[in-house]
Scaffold this motif. Structure first.
Motif, PDB file in Angstrom:
ATOM      1  N   THR A  70      29.791 -60.612  87.243  1.00  0.00           N
ATOM      2  CA  THR A  70      29.931 -59.453  86.359  1.00  0.00           C
ATOM      3  C   THR A  70      29.124 -59.649  85.088  1.00  0.00           C
ATOM      4  OG1 THR A  70      32.177 -59.206  87.166  1.00  0.00           O
ATOM      5  CG2 THR A  70      31.601 -57.983  85.197  1.00  0.00           C
ATOM      6  N   GLY A  71      29.316 -60.800  84.465  1.00  0.00           N
ATOM      7  CA  GLY A  71      28.617 -61.057  83.211  1.00  0.00           C
ATOM      8  C   GLY A  71      27.111 -61.036  83.383  1.00  0.00           C
ATOM      9  N   ALA A  72      26.632 -61.713  84.423  1.00  0.00           N
ATOM     10  CA  ALA A  72      25.192 -61.777  84.632  1.00  0.00           C
ATOM     11  C   ALA A  72      24.615 -60.391  84.880  1.00  0.00           C
ATOM     12  CB  ALA A  72      24.876 -62.708  85.804  1.00  0.00           C
ATOM     13  N   SER A  73      25.257 -59.639  85.803  1.00  0.00           N
ATOM     14  CA  SER A  73      24.660 -58.343  86.156  1.00  0.00           C
ATOM     15  C   SER A  73      24.758 -57.355  85.007  1.00  0.00           C
ATOM     16  CB  SER A  73      25.293 -57.789  87.429  1.00  0.00           C
ATOM     17  OG  SER A  73      26.676 -57.829  87.338  1.00  0.00           O
ATOM     18  N   LEU A  74      25.868 -57.373  84.253  1.00  0.00           N
ATOM     19  CA  LEU A  74      25.979 -56.434  83.131  1.00  0.00           C
ATOM     20  C   LEU A  74      24.970 -56.765  82.042  1.00  0.00           C
ATOM     21  CD1 LEU A  74      29.764 -55.750  82.696  1.00  0.00           C
ATOM     22  CD2 LEU A  74      27.983 -54.174  83.388  1.00  0.00           C
ATOM     23  N   THR A 132      12.770 -64.266  80.233  1.00  0.00           N
ATOM     24  CA  THR A 132      14.097 -64.353  79.630  1.00  0.00           C
ATOM     25  C   THR A 132      15.224 -63.968  80.577  1.00  0.00           C
ATOM     26  OG1 THR A 132      14.012 -62.096  78.803  1.00  0.00           O
ATOM     27  CG2 THR A 132      13.170 -63.815  77.361  1.00  0.00           C
ATOM     28  N   LEU A 133      14.893 -63.346  81.735  1.00  0.00           N
ATOM     29  CA  LEU A 133      15.949 -62.855  82.617  1.00  0.00           C
ATOM     30  C   LEU A 133      16.937 -63.927  83.057  1.00  0.00           C
ATOM     31  CD1 LEU A 133      16.491 -60.020  83.604  1.00  0.00           C
ATOM     32  CD2 LEU A 133      15.576 -60.683  85.806  1.00  0.00           C
ATOM     33  N   PRO A 134      16.476 -65.102  83.491  1.00  0.00           N
ATOM     34  CA  PRO A 134      17.464 -66.117  83.890  1.00  0.00           C
ATOM     35  C   PRO A 134      18.384 -66.504  82.739  1.00  0.00           C
ATOM     36  CG  PRO A 134      15.259 -66.755  84.599  1.00  0.00           C
ATOM     37  CD  PRO A 134      15.089 -65.584  83.709  1.00  0.00           C
ATOM     38  N   LEU A 135      17.818 -66.626  81.522  1.00  0.00           N
ATOM     39  CA  LEU A 135      18.643 -67.002  80.379  1.00  0.00           C
ATOM     40  C   LEU A 135      19.664 -65.916  80.061  1.00  0.00           C
ATOM     41  CD1 LEU A 135      15.885 -68.530  78.127  1.00  0.00           C
ATOM     42  CD2 LEU A 135      17.841 -69.717  79.062  1.00  0.00           C
ATOM     43  N   VAL A 136      19.206 -64.648  80.108  1.00  0.00           N
ATOM     44  CA  VAL A 136      20.120 -63.539  79.817  1.00  0.00           C
ATOM     45  C   VAL A 136      21.255 -63.519  80.823  1.00  0.00           C
ATOM     46  CG1 VAL A 136      20.308 -61.036  79.857  1.00  0.00           C
ATOM     47  CG2 VAL A 136      18.456 -62.094  78.619  1.00  0.00           C
ATOM     48  N   ALA A 137      20.898 -63.690  82.115  1.00  0.00           N
ATOM     49  CA  ALA A 137      21.923 -63.653  83.155  1.00  0.00           C
ATOM     50  C   ALA A 137      22.939 -64.781  82.945  1.00  0.00           C
ATOM     51  CB  ALA A 137      21.272 -63.772  84.529  1.00  0.00           C
ATOM     52  N   LEU A 138      22.419 -65.994  82.687  1.00  0.00           N
ATOM     53  CA  LEU A 138      23.330 -67.123  82.509  1.00  0.00           C
ATOM     54  C   LEU A 138      24.219 -66.933  81.279  1.00  0.00           C
ATOM     55  CD1 LEU A 138      20.957 -70.098  83.381  1.00  0.00           C
ATOM     56  CD2 LEU A 138      22.900 -69.290  84.696  1.00  0.00           C
ATOM     57  N   SER A 139      23.620 -66.437  80.194  1.00  0.00           N
ATOM     58  CA  SER A 139      24.417 -66.248  78.972  1.00  0.00           C
ATOM     59  C   SER A 139      25.498 -65.197  79.178  1.00  0.00           C
ATOM     60  CB  SER A 139      23.526 -65.812  77.805  1.00  0.00           C
ATOM     61  OG  SER A 139      22.410 -66.622  77.708  1.00  0.00           O
ATOM     62  N   GLY A 140      25.126 -64.092  79.832  1.00  0.00           N
ATOM     63  CA  GLY A 140      26.116 -63.053  80.102  1.00  0.00           C
ATOM     64  C   GLY A 140      27.247 -63.587  80.961  1.00  0.00           C
TER      65      GLY A 140
END
Lengths: 312, 309
Positions: free
Chosen positions: B48-52, B256-264
């Motif tokens: 959920t976090g990653a996709s949102l 940045t996509l992998p970082l954003v997904a992991l952070s979310g």
């Protein structure tokens, strides 16, 4: 242009009459008391919301703001939740109406003055102010939700009634206090109507014309806070109704002076509420969903105002 | 990248905590409990976090506005409306049909928002989230009205409130659809980055702007609908994470996509674990905690910007 004001008064009188007399099945002494209190509540809330919205829009020289968008009602609900958390459900229910209302109004007024001098004073960008207010409202509502999860379910039930705007469960004692406060603020505003006209021209021009902007602004903020406290204490949170009323007022009052705008707005708001409630209760037989419908219509008006304003 | 390693390590730690924390003890039926409840819950939170977060990034790029996200565009409220509609009209239908119904209404809602956006001049960027919030509020009011009349208000609150406590094996697999869409976004990352530079530059660089816009918004709406229907609305994830990521690492989506997904993923998981701990053994929904935290960070982003200029 007082003709339109008289027309508004006529509409108000007719709707009140209809509300009191339509579809009665009991004796007149019961009806008049029972419906009379509801009528007083609706007039008070309508006038309070209309006046607070109009005053705020004059203050910020902008026609999109309403006090609820700034998160006032959310602060009010949060105070209720904190009170229940600290005192317990029974303690909360035993609080006397008048002192509780006074304390809440005081806190709300202090918070309002703080918020406005922080946000409105520094920001020229009105969208930023609006967005800040909305997000503060979301944050306060989430905090309220958090507290609601932490207290007992039975305590929550006491709170839940306060969080949906409903005209059927107003406390009679509070209704008269609210009516008194609203009437007092209305009289104050009418006696300062020329200063309000000047204020509506914007900060720079009002200072040039000799108005003590800072002091007068603070007084208007106190007035707005009192009105918001009244309407939220009586019936709960109402967000877009004020905007609906102010849009109608600017469109139909036929005058820009506050001596006409203020009473027109109050009459307009009261008429909408009374007519809506009459329609819903006696014609459509739907129970307490007037507020939701008004909110939806008001929200649509808000959107339209935003869109039409920008494409000029 | 060293940063990715750090974030992955923190995520692994959080996942371990999530598996160990909960109301029921792990002795006895421990393995079964982990398999049926804790592990799916952890995976659901991460997905959920990653996709949102990624959906928020894409939405911000395509609308060229830093403050939009799926919960401030009416998407989540439209999904709620779809759920109400399908519950009233076809109550016996399977979960898949319910998801499709919510998805359809949600797509309409998102495209309605974009249609409104096109009529707003880009002069005032903060007007966009404002319009989105009000738009979402109106749709929410319509859904509330219908729910009120049919006595479904509590259900509406429960469905749309972001909560992971109902996640079990067999009830969360739809989130893998969101994960698949994540992979799709990664594949199209460069195109979204170019589209984020504006229509004129995109056409100059040979990009089919309308197609990329439609694709991106469809992906965003689908991800949001899937998450709302499965776990409810998690507010502010799609706003806070992309903004902070953009400040720290820039706007190149592929990088940045992998970082954003992991952070979310980490954010939602952390809020979920926190919700299980605050009033142990009772649980507070992750959505509620995110509402407070996310709003505070949003306000900081709104007003702390001046220093960056």
């Amino acid at each position: 242009m007082a003709k339109r004001l008289w027309a508004a008064f006529a509409v108000f009188a007719v709707s009140s009459f209809l509300f009191l007399t339509l579809d009665t099945r009991a004796g007149w002494d019961f009806i008049l008391v029972f419906r009379g209190i509801k009528l007083v509540t609706m007039v008070t809330v309508g006038a309070a919301v209309a006046l607070s919205t109009l005053l705020l829009q004059t203050l910020s020289a902008n026609r999109i703001l309403t006090p609820s968008i700034m998160g006032f009602d959310a602060l009010f609900l949060l105070m209720q939740s904190v009170l229940v958390l600290m005192l317990g459900g029974l303690g909360y229910a035993q609080l006397a109406a008048l002192p509780k209302f006074l304390v809440e109004s005081l806190v709300l007024t202090l918070a309002a003055v703080l918020l406005f001098t922080l946000v409105l004073g520094s920001a020229r960008d009105i969208a930023k102010v609006l967005l800040t207010g909305l997000i503060i409202g979301v944050m306060l509502r989430s905090l309220t939700g958090l507290i609601n999860r932490v207290i007992d379910p039975s305590e929550y039930a006491i709170l839940h009634g306060a969080s949906f705007a409903s005209f059927n469960q107003a406390d009679p004692a509070l209704a008269w206090i609210g009516a008194g406060v609203t009437a007092a603020v209305f009289l104050w505003a009418m006696s300062n109507h020329r200063a309000l006209d000047v204020l509506a021209l914007g900060r720079e021009i009002s200072v040039t014309l000799g108005l003590d902007h800072l002091r007068f602004t603070r007084r208007v903020l106190v007035a707005i806070s009192l009105l918001v406290a009244v309407s939220t204490a009586l019936v709960g949170p109402i967000v877009f109704f004020g905007l609906l009323v102010s849009a109608l007022t600017y469109a139909f009052a036929g005058d820009w002076r506050h001596v006409i705008l203020l009473p027109f707005a109050a009459l307009c708001a009261a008429s909408i509420l009374i007519l809506g409630q009459t329609l819903f209760e006696h014609v459509l037989a739907l129970q307490s969903s007037v507020a939701i419908v008004i909110e939806a219509i008001g929200g649509a008006v808000f959107l339209l105002t935003l869109l039409m304003r920008k494409s000029k | 990248m060293k940063l990715t390693v750090w974030i992955t390590a923190i995520l692994a730690g959080l996942a371990l905590m999530s598996i160990l924390v909960g109301a029921a003890p792990l002795s006895g039926d421990g393995w079964w409990l982990v398999w049926v409840s804790r592990l799916p819950r952890t995976v659901a939170a991460l997905l959920t976090g990653a996709s949102l977060a990624v959906a928020g990034t894409v939405m911000q790029m395509l609308t060229r506005n830093r403050f939009v996200e799926p919960s401030t565009a009416g998407t989540a409220q439209a999904a709620g409306l779809g759920l109400i509609a399908v519950t009233l009209l076809a109550p016996g239908s399977s979960v898949m049909i319910k998801i499709c119904a919510a998805l359809t209404v949600s797509l309409f809602g998102t495209f309605g928002f974009v249609a409104i956006l096109r009529r707003l001049p880009p002069r005032d960027p903060l007007l966009v989230p404002l319009v989105g919030i009000v738009y979402g509020g109106i749709i929410g009011a319509v859904a509330s009205f219908i729910a009120y009349e049919r006595d479904l208000v509590q259900y509406l609150d429960v469905w749309t409130g972001g909560e992971l406590s109902g996640v079990m094996l067999g009830r969360y697999e739809t989130l893998f659809l969101a994960a698949a869409l994540l992979a799709l976004v990664y594949g199209f990352a460069d195109r979204f980055t170019i589209a984020g530079l504006g229509e004129d530059i995109s056409r100059n660089l040979g990009l089919n702007y309308a197609q990329v816009m439609s694709l991106g918004l469809t992906i965003v709406a689908t991800i949001t609908s899937v998450t709302v229907v499965t776990v409810g609305m998690m507010p502010f994830v799609g706003l806070v994470v992309p903004n902070i990521a953009a400040r720290l690492w820039g706007d190149n989506l592929r990088r940045t996509l992998p970082l954003v997904a992991l952070s979310g993923a980490g954010l939602v998981l952390a809020c979920d674990v926190l919700g299980r701990l605050i009033r142990y053994p009772y649980e507070i929904p992750a959505g509620t905690i995110l509402g407070v935290l996310g709003a505070a960070v949003f306000l900081w982003l709104l007003h702390g910007r001046a220093r960056h200029g």
